[in-house]
Design an enzyme around this catalytic site. Sequence first.
Site, short mmCIF file in Angstrom:
data_model
loop_
_atom_site.label_atom_id
_atom_site.label_comp_id
_atom_site.label_asym_id
_atom_site.label_seq_id
_atom_site.Cartn_x
_atom_site.Cartn_y
_atom_site.Cartn_z
N HIS A 1 -4.54 1.59 7.53
CA HIS A 1 -3.43 2.13 7.61
C HIS A 1 -3.16 3.40 6.42
O HIS A 1 -2.54 4.26 6.97
CB HIS A 1 -2.33 0.96 7.61
CG HIS A 1 -0.73 1.39 7.45
ND1 HIS A 1 0.06 0.94 8.20
CD2 HIS A 1 -0.22 2.06 6.48
CE1 HIS A 1 1.36 1.39 7.85
NE2 HIS A 1 1.18 2.13 6.79
N GLU A 2 -3.69 3.04 5.48
CA GLU A 2 -3.31 3.98 4.03
C GLU A 2 -4.20 5.46 4.75
O GLU A 2 -3.76 6.46 4.40
CB GLU A 2 -3.84 3.53 2.88
CG GLU A 2 -2.88 2.18 2.52
CD GLU A 2 -1.48 2.35 2.69
OE1 GLU A 2 -0.70 3.48 2.81
OE2 GLU A 2 -0.55 1.30 2.94
N GLN B 1 3.06 9.87 1.70
CA GLN B 1 4.28 9.14 1.76
C GLN B 1 5.14 9.56 0.58
O GLN B 1 6.56 9.24 0.62
CB GLN B 1 4.09 7.80 1.58
CG GLN B 1 3.58 7.31 2.95
CD GLN B 1 3.25 5.77 2.95
OE1 GLN B 1 2.39 5.42 2.47
NE2 GLN B 1 4.33 5.01 3.45
N HIS C 1 -2.65 7.51 7.07
CA HIS C 1 -1.65 8.31 6.27
C HIS C 1 -2.16 9.57 6.11
O HIS C 1 -1.61 10.66 6.07
CB HIS C 1 -0.91 7.55 5.24
CG HIS C 1 0.21 6.66 5.81
ND1 HIS C 1 1.39 7.22 6.47
CD2 HIS C 1 0.58 5.39 5.28
CE1 HIS C 1 2.24 6.21 6.62
NE2 HIS C 1 1.61 4.85 5.84
N CYS D 1 5.78 -0.07 7.80
CA CYS D 1 5.41 0.90 6.81
C CYS D 1 6.72 1.58 6.13
O CYS D 1 7.64 1.34 6.77
CB CYS D 1 4.94 2.05 8.03
SG CYS D 1 4.50 3.61 6.93
N LEU D 2 6.42 1.82 4.96
CA LEU D 2 7.47 1.94 3.83
C LEU D 2 8.02 3.38 4.49
O LEU D 2 9.49 3.70 4.26
CB LEU D 2 7.12 2.09 2.69
CG LEU D 2 6.78 0.76 1.88
CD1 LEU D 2 6.00 1.25 0.54
CD2 LEU D 2 7.80 -0.24 2.04
N GLY E 1 0.73 -1.27 0.09
CA GLY E 1 0.04 0.02 -0.24
C GLY E 1 0.85 1.19 0.08
O GLY E 1 1.88 1.09 0.32
O1 GNR Z 1 4.05 -2.78 2.85
C1 GNR Z 1 3.14 -2.61 3.97
N1 GNR Z 1 2.54 -3.48 4.45
C2 GNR Z 1 1.80 -3.46 5.62
C3 GNR Z 1 1.64 -4.44 6.38
C4 GNR Z 1 0.51 -4.42 7.15
C5 GNR Z 1 -0.24 -3.61 7.40
C6 GNR Z 1 -0.02 -2.55 6.72
C7 GNR Z 1 0.93 -2.57 5.75
S1 GNR Z 1 1.00 -1.18 4.47
C8 GNR Z 1 2.81 -1.09 4.18
C9 GNR Z 1 3.02 -0.15 3.08
C10 GNR Z 1 3.01 1.16 3.63
O2 GNR Z 1 3.53 1.68 4.43
N2 GNR Z 1 1.86 1.90 3.28
O3 GNR Z 1 1.42 3.02 3.74
NI NI Z 2 2.50 3.29 5.64
#
Ligand code: GNR
Ligand code: NI
Length: 173
Positions: A138-139, A51, A142, A96-97, A46
């Site tokens: 999660h997105e 980001q 953000h 999270c990246l 995601g």
């Molecule tokens: O790559 C991602 N893996 C992930 C694993 C569990 C819950 C959420 C994520 S999102 C993350 C990529 C990211 O930072 N998206 O904002």
């Molecule tokens: Ni993230």
Amino acid sequence: MKNYEIITVPHPALKQKAQDVQTVDDAIRAQMDGMLRAMYDAPGIGLAANQVNLLNRVLVMDLSKPDKGEEPNPICMANPQVIYESEDISVMEEGCLSIPQQYAEVERPAIVRVRYLDYHGKEAELEAEGLLSHCVQHEIDHLNGVLFIDYLSSLKRNMILKKVEKLKKHEAL
Ligand code: GNR
Ligand code: NI
């Protein structure tokens, strides 16, 4: 296609709230394409606009496993809104990246339903459970300037932030 760089903590854009898009036009579609590219390259499942230092409410996801021969399954959203969340809670390890190489368990509603504008600007809905549910929440977090570490104790959060700081020093991330 633009080459988007993924920013990491403590970049201030990760703490800011993104603004709704007016319409999903060619510029937004180009942004979605560029974000998908950056996400696949990372690789991640995601990516939210914050980001890549853009403050509009756009996110992309793809939970397919290309290494297992699966076809890509990109999901692009503009202006996502959670219209239902279950009472049931799910706990899953998240990463999270923008917080490289750090992982922690996060509690979220197990099932959510999200209304959004798709790649073509058409209103659509997604009901998600499991990893997809954690990912879309999660997105959307953000887009509201919220990171998964914000759900942890300040002790754990600060430990993670220090580890990322060290990583950046040593690997020039
Ligand atoms: O790559 C991602 N893996 C992930 C694993 C569990 C819950 C959420 C994520 S999102 C993350 C990529 C990211 O930072 N998206 O904002
Ligand atoms: Ni993230």
